[in-house]
Design a protein around this motif. Structure first.
Motif, PDB file in Angstrom:
ATOM      1  N   ASN A 182       0.882  -1.045   0.075  1.00  0.00           N
ATOM      2  CA  ASN A 182      -0.045  -0.073  -0.001  1.00  0.00           C
ATOM      3  C   ASN A 182       0.837   1.261  -0.032  1.00  0.00           C
ATOM      4  O   ASN A 182       0.390   2.517   0.179  1.00  0.00           O
ATOM      5  N   ASN A 183       2.145   1.122  -0.077  1.00  0.00           N
ATOM      6  CA  ASN A 183       3.162   2.274  -0.245  1.00  0.00           C
ATOM      7  C   ASN A 183       3.088   3.214   0.743  1.00  0.00           C
ATOM      8  O   ASN A 183       3.226   4.398   0.789  1.00  0.00           O
ATOM      9  N   ALA A 184       2.619   2.516   1.958  1.00  0.00           N
ATOM     10  CA  ALA A 184       2.729   3.232   3.288  1.00  0.00           C
ATOM     11  C   ALA A 184       4.066   3.775   4.007  1.00  0.00           C
ATOM     12  O   ALA A 184       4.325   5.108   4.385  1.00  0.00           O
ATOM     13  N   GLY A 185       5.021   2.837   4.323  1.00  0.00           N
ATOM     14  CA  GLY A 185       6.105   3.101   4.716  1.00  0.00           C
ATOM     15  C   GLY A 185       6.464   2.976   6.323  1.00  0.00           C
ATOM     16  O   GLY A 185       7.447   3.354   6.870  1.00  0.00           O
ATOM     17  N   PHE A 186       5.142   2.610   6.874  1.00  0.00           N
ATOM     18  CA  PHE A 186       5.032   2.412   8.250  1.00  0.00           C
ATOM     19  C   PHE A 186       5.998   1.233   8.475  1.00  0.00           C
ATOM     20  O   PHE A 186       6.013   0.078   8.039  1.00  0.00           O
ATOM     21  N   ALA A 187       6.983   1.148   9.673  1.00  0.00           N
ATOM     22  CA  ALA A 187       7.747   0.257  10.025  1.00  0.00           C
ATOM     23  C   ALA A 187       7.652   0.005  11.497  1.00  0.00           C
ATOM     24  O   ALA A 187       7.543   0.766  12.490  1.00  0.00           O
ATOM     25  N   LEU A 188       8.019  -1.278  11.929  1.00  0.00           N
ATOM     26  CA  LEU A 188       8.107  -1.563  13.408  1.00  0.00           C
ATOM     27  C   LEU A 188       9.292  -1.620  13.951  1.00  0.00           C
ATOM     28  O   LEU A 188       9.515  -2.135  15.095  1.00  0.00           O
ATOM     29  N   TYR A 189      10.211  -0.548  13.388  1.00  0.00           N
ATOM     30  CA  TYR A 189      11.550  -0.581  13.842  1.00  0.00           C
ATOM     31  C   TYR A 189      11.697   0.988  14.096  1.00  0.00           C
ATOM     32  O   TYR A 189      11.305   1.820  13.008  1.00  0.00           O
ATOM     33  N   THR A 190      12.518   1.443  15.156  1.00  0.00           N
ATOM     34  CA  THR A 190      12.597   2.873  15.338  1.00  0.00           C
ATOM     35  C   THR A 190      13.526   3.413  14.201  1.00  0.00           C
ATOM     36  O   THR A 190      13.092   4.716  13.892  1.00  0.00           O
ATOM     37  N   MET A 194      16.756   0.662   8.267  1.00  0.00           N
ATOM     38  CA  MET A 194      18.088   0.639   8.304  1.00  0.00           C
ATOM     39  C   MET A 194      18.927  -0.478   8.867  1.00  0.00           C
ATOM     40  O   MET A 194      20.060  -0.922   8.415  1.00  0.00           O
ATOM     41  N   GLY A 195      18.373  -1.291   9.824  1.00  0.00           N
ATOM     42  CA  GLY A 195      18.681  -2.443  10.258  1.00  0.00           C
ATOM     43  C   GLY A 195      18.931  -3.655   9.245  1.00  0.00           C
ATOM     44  O   GLY A 195      19.783  -4.538   9.394  1.00  0.00           O
ATOM     45  N   PHE A 196      18.275  -3.503   8.117  1.00  0.00           N
ATOM     46  CA  PHE A 196      18.409  -4.372   6.939  1.00  0.00           C
ATOM     47  C   PHE A 196      18.757  -4.227   5.785  1.00  0.00           C
ATOM     48  O   PHE A 196      18.514  -4.555   4.726  1.00  0.00           O
ATOM     49  N   VAL A 197      19.635  -3.015   5.926  1.00  0.00           N
ATOM     50  CA  VAL A 197      20.281  -2.442   4.804  1.00  0.00           C
ATOM     51  C   VAL A 197      21.009  -3.478   3.612  1.00  0.00           C
ATOM     52  O   VAL A 197      20.593  -3.037   2.355  1.00  0.00           O
ATOM     53  N   THR A 198      21.610  -4.413   4.182  1.00  0.00           N
ATOM     54  CA  THR A 198      22.239  -5.138   3.055  1.00  0.00           C
ATOM     55  C   THR A 198      21.358  -6.534   3.224  1.00  0.00           C
ATOM     56  O   THR A 198      22.159  -7.642   2.692  1.00  0.00           O
ATOM     57  N   ILE A 202      15.073  -9.171   2.675  1.00  0.00           N
ATOM     58  CA  ILE A 202      13.883  -8.116   3.310  1.00  0.00           C
ATOM     59  C   ILE A 202      13.717  -6.904   2.196  1.00  0.00           C
ATOM     60  O   ILE A 202      12.494  -6.854   2.081  1.00  0.00           O
ATOM     61  N   CYS A 203      14.736  -6.442   1.629  1.00  0.00           N
ATOM     62  CA  CYS A 203      14.646  -5.395   0.807  1.00  0.00           C
ATOM     63  C   CYS A 203      14.002  -5.797  -0.344  1.00  0.00           C
ATOM     64  O   CYS A 203      13.391  -4.938  -0.834  1.00  0.00           O
ATOM     65  N   LEU A 204      14.342  -6.910  -1.121  1.00  0.00           N
ATOM     66  CA  LEU A 204      13.777  -6.994  -2.159  1.00  0.00           C
ATOM     67  C   LEU A 204      12.267  -7.401  -2.268  1.00  0.00           C
ATOM     68  O   LEU A 204      11.465  -6.908  -3.351  1.00  0.00           O
ATOM     69  N   PRO A 205      11.780  -8.076  -1.632  1.00  0.00           N
ATOM     70  CA  PRO A 205      10.370  -8.398  -1.359  1.00  0.00           C
ATOM     71  C   PRO A 205       9.448  -7.231  -1.109  1.00  0.00           C
ATOM     72  O   PRO A 205       8.453  -7.094  -1.739  1.00  0.00           O
ATOM     73  N   ILE A 206      10.299  -6.538  -0.197  1.00  0.00           N
ATOM     74  CA  ILE A 206       9.420  -4.888  -0.065  1.00  0.00           C
ATOM     75  C   ILE A 206       9.388  -4.252  -1.349  1.00  0.00           C
ATOM     76  O   ILE A 206       8.377  -3.469  -1.635  1.00  0.00           O
ATOM     77  N   SER A 207      10.697  -4.220  -1.867  1.00  0.00           N
ATOM     78  CA  SER A 207      10.709  -3.302  -3.092  1.00  0.00           C
ATOM     79  C   SER A 207       9.700  -3.763  -4.276  1.00  0.00           C
ATOM     80  O   SER A 207       9.086  -3.049  -4.707  1.00  0.00           O
ATOM     81  N   VAL A 208       9.480  -5.100  -4.302  1.00  0.00           N
ATOM     82  CA  VAL A 208       8.592  -5.776  -5.214  1.00  0.00           C
ATOM     83  C   VAL A 208       7.232  -5.369  -5.010  1.00  0.00           C
ATOM     84  O   VAL A 208       6.355  -5.051  -5.862  1.00  0.00           O
ATOM     85  N   ALA A 209       6.941  -5.276  -3.547  1.00  0.00           N
ATOM     86  CA  ALA A 209       5.677  -5.172  -3.127  1.00  0.00           C
ATOM     87  C   ALA A 209       5.131  -3.559  -3.612  1.00  0.00           C
ATOM     88  O   ALA A 209       4.245  -3.382  -3.915  1.00  0.00           O
ATOM     89  N   VAL A 210       6.058  -2.661  -3.236  1.00  0.00           N
ATOM     90  CA  VAL A 210       5.932  -1.269  -3.534  1.00  0.00           C
ATOM     91  C   VAL A 210       5.651  -1.019  -4.841  1.00  0.00           C
ATOM     92  O   VAL A 210       4.717  -0.202  -5.475  1.00  0.00           O
ATOM     93  N   LEU A 211       6.498  -1.720  -5.914  1.00  0.00           N
ATOM     94  CA  LEU A 211       6.314  -1.412  -7.170  1.00  0.00           C
ATOM     95  C   LEU A 211       4.922  -2.103  -7.655  1.00  0.00           C
ATOM     96  O   LEU A 211       4.377  -1.339  -8.394  1.00  0.00           O
ATOM     97  N   ASN A 292      12.889   3.408   4.308  1.00  0.00           N
ATOM     98  CA  ASN A 292      14.429   3.966   4.120  1.00  0.00           C
ATOM     99  C   ASN A 292      15.188   2.987   4.877  1.00  0.00           C
ATOM    100  O   ASN A 292      15.243   2.554   5.976  1.00  0.00           O
ATOM    101  N   SER A 293      16.402   2.623   4.201  1.00  0.00           N
ATOM    102  CA  SER A 293      17.458   1.682   4.667  1.00  0.00           C
ATOM    103  C   SER A 293      18.432   2.501   5.040  1.00  0.00           C
ATOM    104  O   SER A 293      19.809   1.827   5.439  1.00  0.00           O
ATOM    105  N   LEU A 294      18.766   3.786   4.672  1.00  0.00           N
ATOM    106  CA  LEU A 294      19.894   4.753   4.942  1.00  0.00           C
ATOM    107  C   LEU A 294      19.280   6.005   5.466  1.00  0.00           C
ATOM    108  O   LEU A 294      17.955   6.155   5.484  1.00  0.00           O
ATOM    109  N   ASP A 295      20.102   6.855   6.173  1.00  0.00           N
ATOM    110  CA  ASP A 295      19.809   7.911   6.924  1.00  0.00           C
ATOM    111  C   ASP A 295      19.637   9.055   5.756  1.00  0.00           C
ATOM    112  O   ASP A 295      20.537   9.608   5.182  1.00  0.00           O
TER     113      ASP A 295
END
Length: 456
Positions: A182-190, A194-198, A202-211, A292-295
């Motif tokens: 739903n392109n919301a961007g809410f996460a359960l991490y402070t 960023m803790g999953f940047v590499t 985690i990053c690829l399934p979320i990216s595919v869902a966003v697209l 975001n996975s970077l600051d």
């Protein structure tokens, strides 16, 4: 009897409430109000204390408008009940956006198809209840399929890679899958993700869902029909959406990755593979998902400007993405191309583009610019931050992205209300404006004498 009573009350309070554009605004306002009340309850906060009205309103509007901007720490401030309320608002907002935009688009297209066929003495079907039901079923099916697949992938990764117990893995998988599609961007991490940047799992399934969510239901419906060979030719809308999205994605990933490659505060400390993954992730997120996975606050000024542009353009029509939409951007590009070439009409993929559609695209784009500029000026007046940070927050709010340089929680209540208005306008504005302009089109019975002013 109850329906008659409700209809009578609405007619008295809201004249012409049956108009589609007004129904959309009313529905989103009602959902945001209910969400605000629920989030203000003591049970919704981790501390057991009631949440202030501005913070609750901001979070509710951000969730139902699938934005993702926050003024409080999501996992730290909200209890499980509050997080479930936010999740429900995200799902409601995403389904509402896709369903409403698709139905309005169908209503507009059928209206003009009816007009053309009547002129030719032909017969056509107007929008009926069966169409509406099929659209709703299709939107719900597409959403649930993508969310279920991504949720299972994420849950498996949390379970096997991070030693989460099954309940926590499933909860985090479902929450982030719904938030991503739903392109919301809410996460359960402070720190968001960023803790999953590499971590590509985690990053690829979320990216595919966003697209996937950003393409829009009409595109997925037509692609499905094409695969089943019930439709062999792609429509102009699908061609524009897929082509423009692909070009912007490649350009965004390339520019952001190159600009941040040696920045020690962002990509500089990672291996080449990590840089490419993080660069791809942040090239996808301006499709109006606020993960975001970077600051973001440490990124180069040029990167922030490119992200501003990508956020403002947004994703596909009748999808969960915000912005002015890639179709609006592409149509304006075709108009400019035709004008530069001196052509009397605009042609797109072998079809002539109606002048009314050109004016609608221009109107949506310019009014969106006006909203962003007005919001930026108000935020500059109400806050001590630099213009690049303030502009970024304003664009992010209006385009319902949710990316932030980190200044949103530090703004005062008046500035938060400005962002609330921008989020609401950005969510319902382009949809209702485009449909209202199309449905209000009328034939002029006479023309005034022509005169050309000096341009440029």
């Amino acid at each position: 009897m109850a329906q008659v009573l409700v209809g009578s009350v609405l007619r008295r309070l809201l004249p012409n409430w049956r108009q589609p554009a007004r129904i959309v605004v009313l529905a989103f306002a009602l959902a945001a109000t209910c969400g605000t009340v629920l989030l203000m309850l003591p049970v919704s906060s981790e501390s057991g204390e009631p949440t202030g009205v501005v913070d609750a309103l901001f979070t509710a509007v951000s969730a139902v408008c699938v934005t993702g901007l926050t003024v409080v720490d999501t996992p730290g401030h909200w209890s499980t009940v509050g997080e479930v309320v936010i999740l429900g608002l995200i799902q409601l907002g995403g389904l509402g956006i896709m369903t409403t935009a698709t139905l309005l688009g169908l209503l507009v297209s059928r209206r003009f198809a009816l007009r053309l066929t009547l002129t030719a003495q032909a017969e056509t079907k107007a929008l009926d209840l069966g169409d509406a039901r099929r659209v709703v079923r299709g939107v719900v099916s597409v959403s649930l399929v993508f969310e279920l697949i991504v949720a299972l992938l994420l849950a498996a990764r949390f379970l096997t890679g991070y030693d989460y117990d099954l309940d926590r893995a499933l909860y985090h998988g479902i929450f982030h899958a719904v938030s991503a599609f739903n392109n919301a961007g809410f996460a359960l991490y402070t720190d968001n993700l960023m803790g999953f940047v590499t971590d590509p799992w985690i990053c690829l399934p979320i990216s595919v869902a966003v697209l996937a969510g950003g393409l829009g239901f009409p595109v997925w419906l037509e692609l499905w029909r094409h695969l089943r060979r019930t439709r062999r030719r792609w429509s102009m809308h699908v061609k524009i959406t897929v082509l423009t999205t692909s070009l912007l994605l490649v350009a965004g990933v390339a520019v952001i990755t190159i600009a941040e490659w040696n920045n020690p505060e962002t990509l500089g400390g990672f291996s080449a593979g990590g840089k490419l993954l993080a660069g791809f992730f942040h090239g996808v997120m301006p499709r109006t998902a606020g993960f975001n996975s970077l600051d973001m606050g440490e990124m180069e000024s040029g990167t922030l400007l490119v992200t501003d542009i990508l956020m403002f353009i947004g994703g596909g029509s009748a999808g969960t993405a915000g912005g002015i939409k890639v179709t609006t951007f592409a149509l304006l590009a075709f108009v400019i191309y035709a004008e530069v070439r001196g052509e009397p009409s605009v042609h797109v993929f072998g079809r002539k583009l109606p002048a009314t559609v050109q004016r609608q695209a221009l109107t949506v784009a310019l009014l969106s610019v006006a909203a962003v500029v007005s919001g930026t000026l108000l935020l500059l007046t109400l806050s001590p931050f630099r213009i690049e940070s303030v502009l970024f927050e304003a664009v992010s709010a209006f385009a319902t992205v949710g990316l932030s340089t980190g200044i949103t929680p530090e703004l005062n209540s008046a500035a938060h209300l400005v962002l609330v208005v921008l989020m609401f306008l950005g969510r319902v504005g382009p949809i209702t404006l485009a449909s209202a302009l199309a449905l209000r089109e009328r034939t002029r019975r006479y023309e005034l004498p022509e005169e050309r002013p000096i341009v440029g």
